[in-house]
Write an enzyme that holds these catalytic residues in place. Structure first.
Site, PDB file in Angstrom:
ATOM      1  N   GLN A 134      83.407  19.724  23.969  1.00  0.00           N
ATOM      2  CA  GLN A 134      81.956  19.916  23.854  1.00  0.00           C
ATOM      3  C   GLN A 134      81.553  20.292  22.428  1.00  0.00           C
ATOM      4  O   GLN A 134      82.389  20.633  21.604  1.00  0.00           O
ATOM      5  CB  GLN A 134      81.493  20.978  24.867  1.00  0.00           C
ATOM      6  CG  GLN A 134      82.370  22.232  24.892  1.00  0.00           C
ATOM      7  CD  GLN A 134      82.417  22.948  26.236  1.00  0.00           C
ATOM      8  OE1 GLN A 134      81.590  22.719  27.109  1.00  0.00           O
ATOM      9  NE2 GLN A 134      83.375  23.832  26.408  1.00  0.00           N
ATOM     10  N   HIS A 185      76.501  38.725  33.091  1.00  0.00           N
ATOM     11  CA  HIS A 185      77.893  39.071  33.401  1.00  0.00           C
ATOM     12  C   HIS A 185      78.003  40.246  34.386  1.00  0.00           C
ATOM     13  O   HIS A 185      78.878  40.251  35.250  1.00  0.00           O
ATOM     14  CB  HIS A 185      78.650  39.374  32.108  1.00  0.00           C
ATOM     15  CG  HIS A 185      78.805  38.171  31.232  1.00  0.00           C
ATOM     16  ND1 HIS A 185      78.330  38.104  29.940  1.00  0.00           N
ATOM     17  CD2 HIS A 185      79.362  36.965  31.475  1.00  0.00           C
ATOM     18  CE1 HIS A 185      78.605  36.918  29.431  1.00  0.00           C
ATOM     19  NE2 HIS A 185      79.223  36.204  30.332  1.00  0.00           N
ATOM     20  N   ASP A 226      84.047  32.883  26.783  1.00  0.00           N
ATOM     21  CA  ASP A 226      83.589  33.913  25.835  1.00  0.00           C
ATOM     22  C   ASP A 226      84.128  35.301  26.190  1.00  0.00           C
ATOM     23  O   ASP A 226      84.109  36.207  25.361  1.00  0.00           O
ATOM     24  CB  ASP A 226      82.052  33.928  25.780  1.00  0.00           C
ATOM     25  CG  ASP A 226      81.454  34.048  27.162  1.00  0.00           C
ATOM     26  OD1 ASP A 226      81.437  35.169  27.707  1.00  0.00           O
ATOM     27  OD2 ASP A 226      81.016  33.019  27.725  1.00  0.00           O
ATOM     28  N   ASP A 257      92.167  22.953  33.578  1.00  0.00           N
ATOM     29  CA  ASP A 257      90.992  22.451  34.271  1.00  0.00           C
ATOM     30  C   ASP A 257      90.838  23.277  35.556  1.00  0.00           C
ATOM     31  O   ASP A 257      91.729  23.278  36.409  1.00  0.00           O
ATOM     32  CB  ASP A 257      91.272  20.979  34.574  1.00  0.00           C
ATOM     33  CG  ASP A 257      90.187  20.328  35.393  1.00  0.00           C
ATOM     34  OD1 ASP A 257      89.413  21.049  36.067  1.00  0.00           O
ATOM     35  OD2 ASP A 257      90.099  19.100  35.367  1.00  0.00           O
ATOM     36  N   GLY A 258      89.705  23.971  35.674  1.00  0.00           N
ATOM     37  CA  GLY A 258      89.487  24.856  36.819  1.00  0.00           C
ATOM     38  C   GLY A 258      89.580  24.125  38.144  1.00  0.00           C
ATOM     39  O   GLY A 258      90.065  24.675  39.139  1.00  0.00           O
ATOM     40  N   ASP A 306      81.946  30.935  36.309  1.00  0.00           N
ATOM     41  CA  ASP A 306      81.118  31.214  35.123  1.00  0.00           C
ATOM     42  C   ASP A 306      81.063  29.934  34.296  1.00  0.00           C
ATOM     43  O   ASP A 306      81.688  29.815  33.252  1.00  0.00           O
ATOM     44  CB  ASP A 306      81.750  32.366  34.331  1.00  0.00           C
ATOM     45  CG  ASP A 306      80.917  32.760  33.119  1.00  0.00           C
ATOM     46  OD1 ASP A 306      79.806  32.226  32.953  1.00  0.00           O
ATOM     47  OD2 ASP A 306      81.402  33.591  32.333  1.00  0.00           O
ATOM     48  N   THR A 312      79.176  26.231  32.687  1.00  0.00           N
ATOM     49  CA  THR A 312      77.996  25.691  32.020  1.00  0.00           C
ATOM     50  C   THR A 312      77.121  25.053  33.098  1.00  0.00           C
ATOM     51  O   THR A 312      77.420  25.144  34.292  1.00  0.00           O
ATOM     52  CB  THR A 312      78.419  24.616  31.005  1.00  0.00           C
ATOM     53  OG1 THR A 312      79.225  23.658  31.695  1.00  0.00           O
ATOM     54  CG2 THR A 312      79.223  25.201  29.861  1.00  0.00           C
ATOM     55  N   ASP A 313      76.075  24.371  32.700  1.00  0.00           N
ATOM     56  CA  ASP A 313      75.251  23.656  33.670  1.00  0.00           C
ATOM     57  C   ASP A 313      75.971  22.374  34.087  1.00  0.00           C
ATOM     58  O   ASP A 313      76.946  21.975  33.452  1.00  0.00           O
ATOM     59  CB  ASP A 313      73.884  23.382  33.039  1.00  0.00           C
ATOM     60  CG  ASP A 313      73.071  24.652  32.982  1.00  0.00           C
ATOM     61  OD1 ASP A 313      72.283  24.884  33.903  1.00  0.00           O
ATOM     62  OD2 ASP A 313      73.279  25.439  32.036  1.00  0.00           O
TER      63      ASP A 313
HETATM   64  N1  AG3 Z   1      77.280  30.173  31.444  1.00  0.00           N
HETATM   65  C1  AG3 Z   1      76.011  29.955  32.034  1.00  0.00           C
HETATM   66  C2  AG3 Z   1      75.037  29.278  31.166  1.00  0.00           C
HETATM   67  C3  AG3 Z   1      73.891  28.881  31.974  1.00  0.00           C
HETATM   68  C4  AG3 Z   1      72.773  28.437  31.142  1.00  0.00           C
HETATM   69  N2  AG3 Z   1      71.978  27.710  32.025  1.00  0.00           N
HETATM   70  C5  AG3 Z   1      70.675  27.659  32.012  1.00  0.00           C
HETATM   71  N3  AG3 Z   1      70.000  28.248  31.071  1.00  0.00           N
HETATM   72  N4  AG3 Z   1      70.131  26.970  32.928  1.00  0.00           N
HETATM   73  C6  AG3 Z   1      77.308  31.183  30.511  1.00  0.00           C
HETATM   74  C7  AG3 Z   1      78.625  31.517  30.020  1.00  0.00           C
HETATM   75  C8  AG3 Z   1      78.644  32.940  29.684  1.00  0.00           C
HETATM   76  N5  AG3 Z   1      79.857  33.533  30.007  1.00  0.00           N
END
Ligand code: AG3
Length: 281
Positions: A30, A61, A85, A136-137, A154, A156-157
């Site tokens: 990414q 979190h 992170d 890979d989860g 946890d 991403t979208d």
């Molecule tokens: N993961 C979630 C990010 C979600 C953002 N989505 C959104 N704004 N619709 C974050 C990782 C942090 N550990």
């Protein structure tokens, strides 16, 4: 001064004045950017979507980890999928667990976060309970013989490498890795802007678990209002833990929080009618 423009939601977004760019490159998976902003501190973005900031990551979190862990009350083994992170790991190791396993696909997110955002993990990667697996989860939950009391997604979208973490197959494999009475929680986006994803997630999870709902948290840099976190378990009692019991368990941790409290925990399950209406089979 440069600006960072979030592109996640297409017709609506947010900008940040970039005080200082700390890192920008493509990882194997990414586009990754880390920069400083006067209001939010250090900011991590992946593929045009804000992931976390040093200033406002706590409502995310803390709610992602403390709600299932304190509702469960006796979790020993925790699995975090994603979360490179280290913010989720940071909250996980505050609990009396035997082990918190974090499975992250992109090792560069971990390395760069440790280097540029050490406040996020706050030493959690070196905690003896923490175990980091670069994998890979999806594959991990399909193959591991380990079992967990709480699984936290946890992610991403549902775009890029996170897309597979919103499928029925993945949820089924998570269920396979849960001990009886275990709880799965997921990052499920902002219902005002991602309504279809919420309904889709509700349908997929309801087909697998007896008690499925979503609970809310508010993260200013996840624009569009309250965000939903998915809740799936076969043990309905976890959602009904009395306030006094949650208070006792929380006091036992001896920690200070920014957003989580036992009362916020209970209130987070109260969904506004417009959100409730999205949970249809
Ligand atoms: N993961 C979630 C990010 C979600 C953002 N989505 C959104 N704004 N619709 C974050 C990782 C942090 N550990």
């Amino acid at each position: 001064m440069m600006q960072y423009l979030e592109t996640l939601h297409g017709p609506y977004g947010q900008y940040f004045a970039v005080e200082r760019e700390l890192y920008r490159d493509k990882t194997d998976y990414q586009d990754l950017v880390i920069f400083e902003n006067k209001i939010f501190g250090k900011v991590l973005a992946l593929d045009g979507a804000i992931q976390t900031t040093t200033r406002d990551n706590h409502p995310y979190h803390e709610m992602l980890l403390h709600v299932p862990l304190l509702a469960h009350g006796d979790a020993k083994q925790v699995l975090i999928i994603g979360g490179g992170d280290g913010g989720s790991l940071r909250e996980a190791v505050k609990h009396p667990l035997e082990r918190a396993v974090m499975v992250e696909i992109d090792s560069e997110v971990i390395d760069l976060s440790k280097r540029y955002l050490p406040e996020l993990s706050d030493g959690a990667f070196d905690n003896p309970k923490a175990e980091v697996v670069i994998a890979d989860g999806c594959r991990y939950v399909a193959e591991t013989t380990d079992r967990f009391d709480v699984i936290v997604v946890d992610s991403t979208d549902p775009i890029g490498p996170g897309k597979v973490l919103f499928t029925s197959e993945f949820y089924r494999d998570c269920k396979r890795c849960l001990n009886p009475g275990g709880i799965l929680v997921t990052q499920h986006g902002v219902p005002l802007l991602q309504a279809d994803e919420l309904t889709d997630g509700y349908r997929k999870l309801s087909a697998l678990f007896d008690d499925v709902t979503f609970y809310l948290t508010v993260v200013p840099t996840y624009t569009g209002g309250a965000m939903t976190l998915g809740w799936a378990t076969d043990e309905p009692r976890h959602r009904k833990v009395p306030l006094g019991k949650l208070e006792e368990r929380f006091a036992g941790l001896g920690i200070e929080t920014h957003y989580y409290s036992p009362a916020v925990h209970q209130g987070a399950f109260a969904l506004p009618p417009d959100v409730q209406r999205l949970l249809t089979k």
